[in-house]
Design an enzyme around this catalytic site. Structure first.
Site, short mmCIF file in Angstrom:
data_model
loop_
_atom_site.label_atom_id
_atom_site.label_comp_id
_atom_site.label_asym_id
_atom_site.label_seq_id
_atom_site.Cartn_x
_atom_site.Cartn_y
_atom_site.Cartn_z
N ASP A 96 -1.14 31.91 -19.49
CA ASP A 96 -2.53 31.83 -19.95
C ASP A 96 -2.66 32.55 -21.29
O ASP A 96 -2.27 33.71 -21.42
CB ASP A 96 -3.45 32.49 -18.91
CG ASP A 96 -4.91 32.16 -19.12
OD1 ASP A 96 -5.25 31.58 -20.17
OD2 ASP A 96 -5.72 32.47 -18.22
N ASP A 102 -5.61 26.09 -22.73
CA ASP A 102 -5.00 27.40 -22.92
C ASP A 102 -4.21 27.94 -21.73
O ASP A 102 -3.83 29.11 -21.73
CB ASP A 102 -6.08 28.42 -23.29
CG ASP A 102 -7.16 28.54 -22.22
OD1 ASP A 102 -7.20 27.67 -21.32
OD2 ASP A 102 -7.96 29.49 -22.28
N GLU A 103 -3.95 27.11 -20.74
CA GLU A 103 -3.15 27.60 -19.61
C GLU A 103 -2.35 26.46 -18.99
O GLU A 103 -2.70 25.29 -19.12
CB GLU A 103 -4.02 28.29 -18.57
CG GLU A 103 -5.05 27.39 -17.92
CD GLU A 103 -5.85 28.12 -16.84
OE1 GLU A 103 -5.21 28.67 -15.91
OE2 GLU A 103 -7.09 28.12 -16.91
#
Length: 390
Positions: A10, A105-106
């Site tokens: 993350d 984003d992860e």
């Protein structure tokens, strides 16, 4: 048999971190991405410095301004964030082909058996974090465990800019003292309900009889019981291709300005059409969504006579749908959206319509220019009107 290892990666405060990587003067300052505080909108991301003031994603921008008047407010650049996301995913794919993105984003990585390549999974995580920092100038946190749910919780414990590995067999002990709010899938409403029953920790949740929990949470109970005990057999898998593409926008002030609405509809139509062409697909259905000032929402859709991917065809269809609603409804509009679905491959044409061929050539030229210089580098007369109407 190898012990299963799953990694959850993350990026820390992603939108803010991208802005800070490009503007070093913003580092160590309370930064909020989402727009100007006087506009109607919400916080998209907040730096860790801003979070100390109680600011969080989804909070109204005006509320964030009241909590932290000295914060730096930034509009945000989603095209830039997507570019960083693509680089991030490319870095991860260099470490494992078993990659499941979860937003920009992860992502999850299946890394079972990868110890032989990196010495240990912990060393592998450290290499990933160092490479992300070196190439993107932003930090990442990583959780490692036997399953997706425990790995994600481990990531939360590792933030910011850290890593946390839960040894095999110690999942239940790791989870037991943690507050139930940390469990993915437990929202505010479920958290309140569970705590009203005296269930405050994951250890307590794991020990609740299934029959009792099912009375209160229904079919969701078995998953939560297993997850609280560290049991989650879901595989890491690439997501299926989206079955629809849509864009929508909420206006700063409710409006009945038809010129503005038509221009905004044109912009949204061009955005989804460009995405459709990038996928090499065509759509058979166009849909619009209108939310009025009183929050009443209406949707309408049209099945096309032939599949298309052109800016003009999608826009004209959406415009007719929009006018069909607004011609008979005088309420002000709060939100406008347009979507396309029912995809297929490019249609083979026995006879090529010269007018349609010219439009397809124009769309292809626009795509090339916008891909190189940004979507706003070239505009139609219709969308150019937005400059005078904002």
């Amino acid at each position: 048999m190898a012990i299963r290892r799953v990694m959850h990666v993350d990026l820390d405060a992603f939108f803010v971190s991208v802005e800070q990587s490009l503007r070093p003067e913003l580092k160590s300052k309370p930064v909020i991405v989402g727009g100007k505080p006087e506009r109607r909108g919400v916080v998209a991301a907040a730096s860790y410095e801003a979070r100390k003031f109680g600011i969080h994603s989804g909070m109204p921008l005006l509320s964030a301004k009241h909590l932290c008047p000295q914060a730096v407010f930034i509009e945000g650049n989603h095209r830039l964030y997507r570019e960083y996301s693509e680089k991030f995913m490319q870095i991860l794919s260099d470490f494992s082909p078993f990659l499941e993105p979860m937003g920009l984003d992860e992502a999850y990585l299946e890394v079972t058996g990868f110890e032989s390549l990196h010495g240990s999974i912990g060393e592998m995580a450290l290499k990933i974090r160092r490479r992300i920092t070196a190439e993107l100038s932003i930090n990442a946190s990583i959780g490692i465990a036997n399953s997706k749910v425990v790995a994600k919780i481990a990531t939360e414990r590792a933030k910011p800019n850290g890593q946390c590995e839960v040894p095999a067999g110690e999942e239940a002990a790791f989870l037991a003292p943690l507050d139930i709010s940390i469990m993915p899938g437990i929202g505010k409403k479920t958290e309140y309900h569970l705590k009203s029953l005296g269930i405050n920790t994951l250890g307590r949740l794991a020990g609740i009889p299934a029959t009792f929990l099912k009375i209160h949470l229904g079919t969701y109970a078995p998953y939560l019981l297993n997850a609280a005990a560290g049991i989650d057999n879901r595989p890491v898998e690439m997501p299926a291709e989206a079955k629809s593409i849509s864009r929508e926008t909420t206006f700063e002030t409710d409006t009945r300005n038809h010129t503005f609405l038509e221009a905004k509809l044109g912009y949204l139509s061009e955005k989804i059409a460009a995405t459709l062409r990038k996928r090499g697909k065509q759509a058979r259905v166009v849909q619009i969504k209108i939310r009025f000032a009183d929050f009443t929402t209406l949707t309408r859709q049209k099945h096309l006579n032939h599949p298309c991917s052109g800016n003009q065809e999608i826009f004209q269809t959406a415009l007719k749908l929009m006018n069909g609603i607004l011609d008979s409804d005088r309420r002000s509009v709060r939100l406008l959206g347009v979507g396309i679905s029912d995809f297929c491959g490019p249609e083979k044409q026995l006879e090529i319509d010269p007018a349609r061929a010219r439009l397809e050539k124009l769309d292809a030229s626009l795509d090339k220019i916008r891909q190189k210089y940004g979507f706003g580098s070239v505009q139609t007369g219709r969308t150019y009107k937005l400059k005078d109407l904002f």
